[in-house]
Design a protein around this motif. Sequence first.
Motif, PDB file in Angstrom:
ATOM      1  N   ILE A 162       0.885  -1.135  -0.186  1.00  0.00           N
ATOM      2  CA  ILE A 162      -0.210   0.035  -0.002  1.00  0.00           C
ATOM      3  C   ILE A 162       0.849   1.203   0.117  1.00  0.00           C
ATOM      4  N   TYR A 163       2.006   1.262   0.311  1.00  0.00           N
ATOM      5  CA  TYR A 163       3.038   2.444   0.491  1.00  0.00           C
ATOM      6  C   TYR A 163       3.856   2.210  -1.018  1.00  0.00           C
ATOM      7  N   ARG A 164       3.708   1.562  -1.763  1.00  0.00           N
ATOM      8  CA  ARG A 164       4.637   1.312  -3.010  1.00  0.00           C
ATOM      9  C   ARG A 164       4.376   2.680  -3.639  1.00  0.00           C
ATOM     10  N   GLU A 165       3.392   3.350  -4.087  1.00  0.00           N
ATOM     11  CA  GLU A 165       3.316   4.497  -4.997  1.00  0.00           C
ATOM     12  C   GLU A 165       3.937   5.766  -4.053  1.00  0.00           C
ATOM     13  N   GLU A 210       8.417   9.290  -3.666  1.00  0.00           N
ATOM     14  CA  GLU A 210       9.769   9.794  -2.813  1.00  0.00           C
ATOM     15  C   GLU A 210      11.015   9.565  -3.669  1.00  0.00           C
ATOM     16  N   ILE A 211      11.222   8.391  -4.139  1.00  0.00           N
ATOM     17  CA  ILE A 211      12.429   7.876  -4.754  1.00  0.00           C
ATOM     18  C   ILE A 211      12.708   8.950  -6.037  1.00  0.00           C
ATOM     19  N   VAL A 212      11.506   9.225  -6.809  1.00  0.00           N
ATOM     20  CA  VAL A 212      11.656  10.089  -8.037  1.00  0.00           C
ATOM     21  C   VAL A 212      12.229  11.286  -7.313  1.00  0.00           C
ATOM     22  N   ALA A 213      11.483  11.851  -6.264  1.00  0.00           N
ATOM     23  CA  ALA A 213      11.397  13.433  -5.765  1.00  0.00           C
ATOM     24  C   ALA A 213      13.225  13.464  -5.167  1.00  0.00           C
ATOM     25  N   ARG A 214      13.836  12.591  -4.840  1.00  0.00           N
ATOM     26  CA  ARG A 214      15.149  12.441  -4.013  1.00  0.00           C
ATOM     27  C   ARG A 214      16.281  12.219  -5.295  1.00  0.00           C
ATOM     28  N   PHE A 215      15.656  11.808  -6.599  1.00  0.00           N
ATOM     29  CA  PHE A 215      16.782  11.374  -7.435  1.00  0.00           C
ATOM     30  C   PHE A 215      17.300  12.692  -8.058  1.00  0.00           C
ATOM     31  N   ASN A 216      18.708  12.827  -8.095  1.00  0.00           N
ATOM     32  CA  ASN A 216      19.394  13.756  -8.536  1.00  0.00           C
ATOM     33  C   ASN A 216      20.172  13.648  -9.768  1.00  0.00           C
ATOM     34  N   GLY A 217      20.042  12.204 -10.367  1.00  0.00           N
ATOM     35  CA  GLY A 217      20.905  12.271 -11.627  1.00  0.00           C
ATOM     36  C   GLY A 217      22.086  11.446 -11.241  1.00  0.00           C
ATOM     37  N   ASN A 253      20.263   1.685  -1.454  1.00  0.00           N
ATOM     38  CA  ASN A 253      20.899   1.427  -0.189  1.00  0.00           C
ATOM     39  C   ASN A 253      19.483   2.206   0.802  1.00  0.00           C
ATOM     40  N   MET A 254      19.199   3.214   0.530  1.00  0.00           N
ATOM     41  CA  MET A 254      18.174   3.754   1.432  1.00  0.00           C
ATOM     42  C   MET A 254      16.697   3.013   1.218  1.00  0.00           C
ATOM     43  N   TYR A 255      16.248   2.481   0.245  1.00  0.00           N
ATOM     44  CA  TYR A 255      15.276   1.892   0.012  1.00  0.00           C
ATOM     45  C   TYR A 255      15.307   0.499  -0.121  1.00  0.00           C
ATOM     46  N   ASN A 256      16.261  -0.069   0.019  1.00  0.00           N
ATOM     47  CA  ASN A 256      16.676  -1.614  -0.149  1.00  0.00           C
ATOM     48  C   ASN A 256      16.158  -2.311  -1.233  1.00  0.00           C
ATOM     49  N   LEU A 257      16.473  -1.620  -2.334  1.00  0.00           N
ATOM     50  CA  LEU A 257      15.842  -2.051  -3.743  1.00  0.00           C
ATOM     51  C   LEU A 257      17.179  -2.233  -4.757  1.00  0.00           C
ATOM     52  N   SER A 258      17.129  -3.075  -5.651  1.00  0.00           N
ATOM     53  CA  SER A 258      18.478  -3.074  -6.553  1.00  0.00           C
ATOM     54  C   SER A 258      18.246  -1.734  -7.290  1.00  0.00           C
TER      55      SER A 258
END
Length: 87
Positions: A44-47, A52-59, A67-72
Amino acid sequence: MELKISDLPPQFESIASKIGIEKTTVLFEEFGGGMVYFPSKKMIYREARNREIVARFNGANINDLSNMYNLSNIHIRAIIRESKKRK
């Protein structure tokens, strides 16, 4: 008629103790007699997580986000790529 938590089927007692008997009876009224699937909390928190990932992405911070989200890294890139398609 006064309903007590102990009147409920055992699997619903913990729900009623957390959200209250009144809200639990609303669940029975809404879904009683049917099969209901509740997604995991992670689902339910995926979206929200993806936004949040997109907003934090700086290129240049794929590894940090990974590492922060424990995703590949691949998953982080896919989330960013998908967000660009939606725009």
